[in-house]
Motif scaffolding. Structure first.
Motif, PDB file in Angstrom:
ATOM      1  N   HIS A  35       0.830  -1.209   0.000  1.00  0.00           N
ATOM      2  CA  HIS A  35       0.000   0.000   0.000  1.00  0.00           C
ATOM      3  C   HIS A  35       0.866   1.261   0.000  1.00  0.00           C
ATOM      4  O   HIS A  35       0.469   2.291  -0.553  1.00  0.00           O
ATOM      5  CB  HIS A  35      -0.941  -0.002   1.200  1.00  0.00           C
ATOM      6  N   ASP A  39      -0.555   3.334  -2.887  1.00  0.00           N
ATOM      7  CA  ASP A  39      -1.549   4.326  -2.483  1.00  0.00           C
ATOM      8  C   ASP A  39      -0.948   5.528  -1.766  1.00  0.00           C
ATOM      9  O   ASP A  39      -1.329   6.668  -2.036  1.00  0.00           O
ATOM     10  CB  ASP A  39      -2.599   3.656  -1.603  1.00  0.00           C
ATOM     11  N   GLU A 389      -6.627   4.460   1.327  1.00  0.00           N
ATOM     12  CA  GLU A 389      -5.817   3.517   0.555  1.00  0.00           C
ATOM     13  C   GLU A 389      -6.634   2.446  -0.157  1.00  0.00           C
ATOM     14  O   GLU A 389      -6.367   2.125  -1.310  1.00  0.00           O
ATOM     15  CB  GLU A 389      -4.778   2.850   1.466  1.00  0.00           C
ATOM     16  N   ASN A 390      -7.623   1.868   0.512  1.00  0.00           N
ATOM     17  CA  ASN A 390      -8.332   0.730  -0.074  1.00  0.00           C
ATOM     18  C   ASN A 390      -9.284   1.065  -1.220  1.00  0.00           C
ATOM     19  O   ASN A 390      -9.541   0.202  -2.064  1.00  0.00           O
ATOM     20  CB  ASN A 390      -9.082  -0.032   1.021  1.00  0.00           C
TER      21      ASN A 390
END
Length: 560
Positions: A35, A39, A389-390
Motif C-alpha cells: 500500500h 496508495d 488507501e483501499n
C-alpha cells in the motif's frame, strides 16, 4: 466581512496493523509496503501536483509509520549488505530463487493473485497470462511445481509492477522499461525494481512533511496501535447505542490506563517521525465515548472526529440536518473539538464513484456540496473522512484521474473552501457548538457491533483479557529494560482493533484465516515474552469466514 463559503475538509485515513513477528522480525503479510508504494505515494503526488490552495488532512497511526520506516531500512540493507529483508514476498523478488518447498511455492502463487482482477491484473496482459497459469497450477495435481522458476519470478515481478502507484508508472522511465520487457526478468531487472521500491519507501514520509511545510497538508494521528479505546476503557460503552449487545465475560483489566498509554505513545511516535506535535487525533474507526473524548483532550489533542451515526444517536435525531451535522462540537468546555463525518459523501467516494466516469463523479460531488452550501449561512464544516488507501484499487488507474480532478473542482468552486480541521479551530467564522450528551459509538452504524458482540469477537476479547491478567501479574517482575519495552509494545499490538474487525462468518474465509492466525500468534508471543505458559486455546482458530462482503471486507459502509 467573514468568508461565508462552506468549509470542506477531506481527511484520508491510512492504516495497516502490525504484521511483524516480534521475535523473528519477519513480516507475516506484505500489505504495509504494497500500500505504501501504491496508495501512499500516489496520495502524496496528487497533493504535490495540486494547484495552490488545495489542502487536505492525512491520518497516520504510529504502528503504520514504524512499519514504513522499518521497510525502508530493510530494503536499504538488502541492497547494500545483501541482508534478507524479512518479508517472503520481497525476498522472492530480490533474491535468487532457492529450491523451495511445495507449500512455500504455493503460498507465493496465492499471494501473487491477491490483487483486483479488473484494475490490477487484467489491465496488464503479461500479468494476466501469468495469473491464469498460476491459477491452473494451484488447481492441478502437480500443483506449484507446474510453473518453472522463470514463470514464478516473472509473476512476482509483475505483481510488484501492478502494485506500484500510477504516478510512479507514468513518471519513472525505469518502470516503463521494465513493463515493456514483459517477461524473462533477470536478477538485474528485479534488483532495479527493488531499488525503485526502496526509493519510494525511504522518501515517503519526507514528502508528507514537505507538504505540511508548504501549507497543503495537516497530518494527524491515531492511538498507537489503532485500538478501539472506548472498549478498552469499558465494554459497556457498546450498550449505549445497542443495549442488547452481548459483552465479553470480563472487563479489560486496567483499560483506562492502557488507553492513556496508547494516546501518549502515539504523540511521541508521531513527533519522532514528523518532527512536530500532532494537533488532531482520529480515534480508531472514529470510536468515541465521553471517557475517550476526555482522555484525548487530556493528552493534548485539540480536535478529534467521529461518525454521523454517533451524532444522530447523541442528538436522538433520526436524520440530523446540515445545520446539525456540519458543525464542530465540544462535549466539555475544556475538551477537544469534535467533527462528525458526512457519511453519504464519504461513502460515495469509498464505494460508488469507482463505477462512474471520473468527470461525472467529480461533478456530482461538487454539486452535492454546493447544494449544502446553499442551504444555510456560513460557519459550517463538511467533514469527509474515509479510508485513503483501499478505495483506489477499485478505480481506473488507482484513482489517478479522479483524485486530482476532485481537488481542482473543489478549489475552483466559488461556494466551497478547502481547509483542514486545525484551520477550522482558528477560523473565527466557524463557531463551536455545545454537545450536551454523547452516545458512544463508531463511524460504522454509530455503534461498536463491528468489534464486539459477535460470539467470535467476544471470544477474541476474552483471550486478550486473559493475557492482560497474566501481563499484570508477571510484567512487574521482568528486569531487562529492553525486554520489558518489547513486552509492553507486544501488549499494545494485541490491543489493535483490526483483529476484532475481521472475526465473524460474514467476512471472507481467506482474510479471516489470515488475521486469526496473526492475532493468535501475537497473543502467543506475548505469553512467551512474559515467560508464561501459552494456553492451549490459542491453538484453536477463533473464527471461520464464509462471506463475500463488499470490497472484500476491507471497507464497510457507514450504514446498512
Amino acid at each position: 466581512m467573514s468568508d461565508k463559503r462552506l468549509r470542506v475538509v477531506l481527511c484520508w485515513h491510512m492504516h495497516q496493523p502490525e504484521y511483524r513477528d516480534p521475535l523473528t522480525g519477519e513480516y507475516l503479510t506484505p500489505w504495509t509496503y504494497l500500500h505504501a508504494i501504491k496508495d501512499y505515494v500516489d496520495m502524496a503526488a496528487h497533493l504535490e501536483d495540486a494547484p495552490e490552495g488545495v489542502q487536505a488532512v492525512i491520518n497516520f497511526p504510529p504502528v503504520l509509520l514504524e512499519q514504513i520506516t522499518s521497510y525502508a531500512r530493510r530494503v536499504h540493507d538488502l541492497l547494500e549488505c545483501e541482508r534478507h529483508p524479512g518479508d517472503p514476498l520481497l525476498a522472492a523478488l530480490a533474491l535468487e530463487p532457492p529450491v523451495q518447498p511445495r507449500e512455500t511455492r504455493r503460498a507465493l502463487l496465492q499471494r501473487c493473485l491477491q490483487a483486483h482482477q479488473q484494475t490490477m491484473i487484467d489491465r496488464f496482459p503479461p500479468y494476466a497470462r501469468l495469473a491464469a497459469l498460476a491459477r491452473r497450477a494451484l488447481e492441478t495435481d502437480t500443483g506449484p511445481g507446474y510453473l518453472t522458476d522463470i514463470h514464478l519470478t516473472d509473476l512476482v515481478t509483475w505483481y510488484h509492477l501492478a502494485w506500484l502507484g500510477e504516478t510512479v508508472r507514468r513518471r519513472d522511465p525505469r518502470v516503463r522499461t521494465l513493463m515493456e520487457k514483459e517477461q524473462d526478468y533477470g536478477m538485474a531487472d528485479r534488483r532495479l525494481l527493488v531499488t525503485i521500491i526502496g526509493e519510494l519507501l525511504a522518501g515517503l514520509l519526507d514528502r508528507f512533511s514537505a507538504l505540511v511545510d508548504a501549507g497543503r497538508l495537516e497530518l494527524s494521528t491515531t492511538p498507537y496501535t489503532h485500538p478501539m479505546l472506548p472498549l478498552l476503557i469499558d465494554f459497556k460503552a457498546a450498550t449505549e447505542a445497542r443495549p442488547d449487545t452481548p459483552l465479553p465475560q470480563h472487563p479489560y483489566p486496567g483499560g483506562l490506563e492502557r488507553a492513556q498509554w496508547q494516546l501518549q505513545k502515539a504523540r511521541r511516535s508521531f513527533s519522532e517521525h514528523f518532527g512536530h506535535e500532532p494537533t488532531g487525533c482520529w480515534p480508531s474507526e472514529g470510536g468515541v465515548s465521553a471517557a475517550t473524548l476526555q482522555l484525548i483532550g487530556q493528552s493534548g489533542f485539540r480536535w478529534t472526529a467521529s461518525g454521523q451515526g454517533v451524532l444522530r444517536h447523541s442528538l436522538a435525531d433520526a436524520d440530523p440536518d446540515s445545520g446539525q451535522l456540519h458543525r464542530p462540537y465540544r462535549l466539555d468546555e475544556d475538551g477537544p473539538v469534535c467533527f462528525f463525518r458526512d457519511d453519504e459523501l464519504a461513502d460515495l467516494i469509498g464505494f460508488s464513484y469507482s463505477h462512474w466516469h471520473g468527470d461525472d463523479a467529480v461533478a456530482d460531488f461538487v454539486e452535492r456540496l454546493e447544494g449544502i452550501a446553499a442551504e444555510g449561512d456560513g460557519g459550517r464544516v463538511v467533514a469527509v473522512i474515509l479510508d485513503g488507501e483501499n478505495p483506489w484499487e477499485h478505480y481506473p488507474d488507482n484513482g489517478f484521474h479522479f483524485v486530482p480532478a476532485l481537488y481542482r473542482a473543489l478549489l475552483q468552486s466559488g461556494e466551497l473552501l478547502l481547509t483542514t480541521f486545525s484551520r477550522c479551530l482558528d477560523d473565527t467564522a466557524v463557531p463551536v457548538e455545545h454537545l450536551p450528551h454523547l452516545v458512544a459509538g463508531s463511524w460504522v452504524y454509530g455503534d461498536f457491533g463491528t468489534w464486539v458482540g459477535d460470539p467470535d469477537k467476544n471470544r477474541a476479547w476474552d483471550l486478550l483479557c486473559d493475557a492482560k491478567a497474566v501481563f499484570d501479574e508477571r510484567y512487574p517482575h521482568l528486569h531487562d529494560a529492553a525486554h520489558k519495552a518489547l513486552t509492553l509494545r507486544q501488549l499494545a499490538v494485541c490491543e489493535g482493533s483490526d483483529w476484532f474487525w475481521w472475526f465473524g462468518d460474514y467476512n471472507p474465509e481467506e482474510a479471516v484465516d489470515e488475521f486469526d492466525r496473526i492475532y493468535r500468534r501475537h497473543l502467543a508471543t506475548l505469553y512467551e515474552l512474559l515467560e508464561a505458559p501459552c494456553p492451549p486455546t490459542l491453538d484453536t482458530p477463533i473464527s471461520v469466514g464464509s462471506g463475500g462482503p463488499e470490497m472484500g471486507g476491507a471497507m464497510r459502509r457507514s450504514h446498512e
